[in-house]
Scaffold this motif. Structure first.
Motif, PDB file in Angstrom:
ATOM      1  N   UNK A   1       9.068   7.138   0.048  1.00  0.00           N
ATOM      2  CA  UNK A   1      10.413   6.983   0.602  1.00  0.00           C
ATOM      3  C   UNK A   1      10.574   7.954   1.773  1.00  0.00           C
ATOM      4  N   UNK A   2      11.708   7.828   2.472  1.00  0.00           N
ATOM      5  CA  UNK A   2      12.033   8.740   3.579  1.00  0.00           C
ATOM      6  C   UNK A   2      10.889   8.847   4.590  1.00  0.00           C
ATOM      7  N   UNK A   3      10.514   7.670   5.119  1.00  0.00           N
ATOM      8  CA  UNK A   3       9.453   7.607   6.128  1.00  0.00           C
ATOM      9  C   UNK A   3       8.138   8.207   5.632  1.00  0.00           C
TER      10      UNK A   3
ATOM     11  N   UNK B   1       0.818  -1.212   0.000  1.00  0.00           N
ATOM     12  CA  UNK B   1       0.000   0.000   0.000  1.00  0.00           C
ATOM     13  C   UNK B   1       0.849   1.258   0.000  1.00  0.00           C
ATOM     14  N   UNK B   2       2.073   1.168  -0.542  1.00  0.00           N
ATOM     15  CA  UNK B   2       2.916   2.360  -0.565  1.00  0.00           C
ATOM     16  C   UNK B   2       3.353   2.731  -1.977  1.00  0.00           C
TER      17      UNK B   2
ATOM     18  N   UNK C   1       3.914  25.737 -13.482  1.00  0.00           N
ATOM     19  CA  UNK C   1       5.125  25.458 -12.732  1.00  0.00           C
ATOM     20  C   UNK C   1       5.786  24.150 -13.171  1.00  0.00           C
ATOM     21  N   UNK C   2       5.614  23.783 -14.416  1.00  0.00           N
ATOM     22  CA  UNK C   2       6.257  22.577 -14.934  1.00  0.00           C
ATOM     23  C   UNK C   2       7.775  22.737 -14.880  1.00  0.00           C
ATOM     24  N   UNK C   3       8.465  21.623 -14.616  1.00  0.00           N
ATOM     25  CA  UNK C   3       9.924  21.644 -14.484  1.00  0.00           C
ATOM     26  C   UNK C   3      10.532  20.612 -15.426  1.00  0.00           C
ATOM     27  N   UNK C   4      11.833  20.794 -15.702  1.00  0.00           N
ATOM     28  CA  UNK C   4      12.565  19.880 -16.578  1.00  0.00           C
ATOM     29  C   UNK C   4      13.593  19.093 -15.780  1.00  0.00           C
ATOM     30  N   UNK C   5      13.736  17.812 -16.103  1.00  0.00           N
ATOM     31  CA  UNK C   5      14.792  16.977 -15.542  1.00  0.00           C
ATOM     32  C   UNK C   5      15.451  16.199 -16.680  1.00  0.00           C
ATOM     33  N   UNK C   6      16.699  15.822 -16.466  1.00  0.00           N
ATOM     34  CA  UNK C   6      17.445  15.100 -17.501  1.00  0.00           C
ATOM     35  C   UNK C   6      17.289  13.588 -17.395  1.00  0.00           C
ATOM     36  N   UNK C   7      16.992  13.092 -16.199  1.00  0.00           N
ATOM     37  CA  UNK C   7      16.874  11.659 -15.970  1.00  0.00           C
ATOM     38  C   UNK C   7      15.414  11.275 -15.732  1.00  0.00           C
ATOM     39  N   UNK C   8      15.045  10.010 -16.008  1.00  0.00           N
ATOM     40  CA  UNK C   8      13.634   9.590 -15.874  1.00  0.00           C
ATOM     41  C   UNK C   8      13.248   9.290 -14.429  1.00  0.00           C
ATOM     42  N   UNK C   9      13.460  10.244 -13.556  1.00  0.00           N
ATOM     43  CA  UNK C   9      13.075  10.089 -12.152  1.00  0.00           C
ATOM     44  C   UNK C   9      12.991  11.455 -11.501  1.00  0.00           C
ATOM     45  N   UNK C  10      12.114  11.564 -10.510  1.00  0.00           N
ATOM     46  CA  UNK C  10      11.999  12.795  -9.730  1.00  0.00           C
ATOM     47  C   UNK C  10      11.425  12.422  -8.371  1.00  0.00           C
ATOM     48  N   UNK C  11      11.865  13.108  -7.330  1.00  0.00           N
ATOM     49  CA  UNK C  11      11.347  12.897  -5.982  1.00  0.00           C
ATOM     50  C   UNK C  11      10.653  14.168  -5.520  1.00  0.00           C
TER      51      UNK C  11
END
Length: 464
Positions: A385-387, A345-346, A421-431
């Protein structure tokens, strides 16, 4: 004024207007009895003027769109002047209409904005930048459609030579570097044009009242574009325009299509319907998630009623109930049915549905444009993640190419993606920080190096 040229098959009618390098005449095409506009150079085909006219004919002839002024032909007169034959737009320009009738309504501005952004996206997808969008270059056709005119200084999207842009409509990066600009510069100029439709002037003329060109340029370079001081212009539209007018090109909309989508979502919020995006291979409307959210918001009253007396507790109660109802309905119809809960359930994954509830990329369309469109990410999922204070989202690129980046934005509990407020990242992950009291959702698109964006974003949520 130069003598209107004699052109075989055309009969001279009158003068439409003049610019710094050309006159525009009205002619009647004798074979069809159709009126056309013929732009004739003021000089006798020196290399620069001739190149401008040839460029305009080439670029505009290949860009077939209802909101791009049609080119019927081009040539050289007997005395050596270049000319281009255009569709005749009898209703003048947006600049003319503002001068005669005043500012446009919010509804009409949004309608024109989606249409023009669609046309601009088609041009950019063809690697063409206009480089001089402004109110005088938006003409109104016989069918009442706004149409982009004057591609005489348009050029390839990767050609950054100095050319084009009139100072009131020019973005700061063009003024500062004296470069030719790119597709993001066109997005800025289109936003400035829509701003003028609402304010009556370009953004910095409206806000700061400069007295000289130097003062105007200084404002564009060093001052922010202000909101429009009109009570009927909603904050949602103000935010969209100010994002497109951001002085940093990286903070504007990534493509003209994304700009059009943002305008559509404002339309749906205000009126419950939207002007379709008209580009082959592109869905005409936003995703079902955005439609559901905006539709729910559009069902609410557009404006407050007359001042009530002694009804504050009742109003507060009504607002709370309305918010809970909207959240419950959209959560039940959009988020909950698409969440695939894992055993702990996480984690959860949502497959982004198409407009009809089917997966967005599984329509079997073999159209050439659809085949070459940018795909949406796949395997998008989120894990706490992170509790449980953050959610890490990951995804895959089904067709990775050099220079690919990813545009992502948070999706509220009502299903509304925060495009401003869309943002760009270079890798296929975001936290991202976990949402209190509900699922944490994002939507992601692939952004190619040529700035083409996935035609439809994919959405995923993580729920405890």
């Amino acid at each position: 004024m130069p003598v209107p040229p004699r052109l075989r098959g055309y009969r001279y009618v009158g003068v439409i207007g003049k610019g710094s390098t050309a006159y525009v005449f009205r002619y009647r095409q004798e074979a069809t009895e159709r009126d056309v506009a013929i732009k004739v150079g003021t000089t006798h085909l020196d290399s620069k003027a001739g190149a401008r006219f040839k460029t305009e004919a080439v670029f505009m002839a290949k860009l077939q769109h209802p909101n791009i002024l049609t080119v019927h032909g081009a040539g050289v007169t007997d005395d050596g002047r270049p000319y281009t034959i255009f569709e005749y737009a009898p209703n003048g320009s947006v600049k003319d209409i503002i001068a005669k009738q005043g500012v446009y309504s919010v509804e009409k501005t949004l309608d024109y904005g989606v249409q023009l952004a669609s046309a601009l996206y088609l041009a950019h997808r063809s690697n063409t930048v206009h480089r001089d969008l402004k109110t005088s270059n938006i003409l109104i056709t016989a069918q009442g459609l706004p149409a982009i005119a004057d591609f005489g200084i348009a050029t390839n999207i990767y050609d950054h030579r100095s050319t084009g842009y009139s100072p009131p409509w020019a973005p700061p990066e063009v003024i500062a570097s004296h470069g030719g600009g790119d597709d993001r510069s066109d997005i800025y100029s289109l936003a400035a044009t829509l701003y003028a439709m609402l304010a009556g002037k370009s953004p910095f003329e409206y806000a700061y009242d400069p007295h000289t060109i130097d003062e105007l340029v200084d404002c564009i370079l060093h001052k922010p574009a202000p909101p429009i001081n009109r009570a009927d212009v909603p904050q949602s539209l103000q935010r969209v325009l100010l994002k497109a007018l951001d002085p940093d090109p990286a903070h504007r909309y990534f493509t003209a299509l994304e700009f059009a989508r943002a305008l559509q979502e404002v339309q749906i919020q205000l009126y419950g319907h939207a002007t379709p995006v008209n580009v082959q291979g592109i869905e005409p409307y936003p995703t079902r998630a955005a439609m559901a959210t905006a539709g729910a918001q559009g069902a609410l009253p557009a404006a407050p009623e007359a001042k009530p007396r002694n009804r504050k507790p009742l109003i507060i109660t009504a607002i709370v109930v309305a918010v809970l109802v909207v959240f419950g309905v959209v959560f039940a119809q959009f988020i909950l049915p698409n969440i695939d809960h894992s055993g702990d359930a996480r984690t959860a994954t949502v497959v982004n549905p198409g407009m009809n509830g089917s997966p967005g990329n599984d329509d079997g369309d073999d159209d050439d444009d659809a085949m070459t469109s940018v795909p949406a990410p796949i395997e998008l999922s989120g894990k706490y993640v992170n509790n449980n204070t953050e959610v890490k989202f990951t995804w895959s690129n089904p067709d990775p190419q050099d220079g690919d980046r990813y545009a992502w934005s948070l999706v509220s509990n009502s299903g509304d993606g925060d495009q401003a407020n869309a943002k760009l990242v270079d890798e296929p992950t975001v936290t991202v920080p976990a949402t209190d009291g509900g699922p944490t959702c994002i939507k992601v698109s692939i952004l190619r190096q040529d700035r083409q964006l996935s035609s439809d974003a994919v959405t995923a949520c993580a729920a405890k």
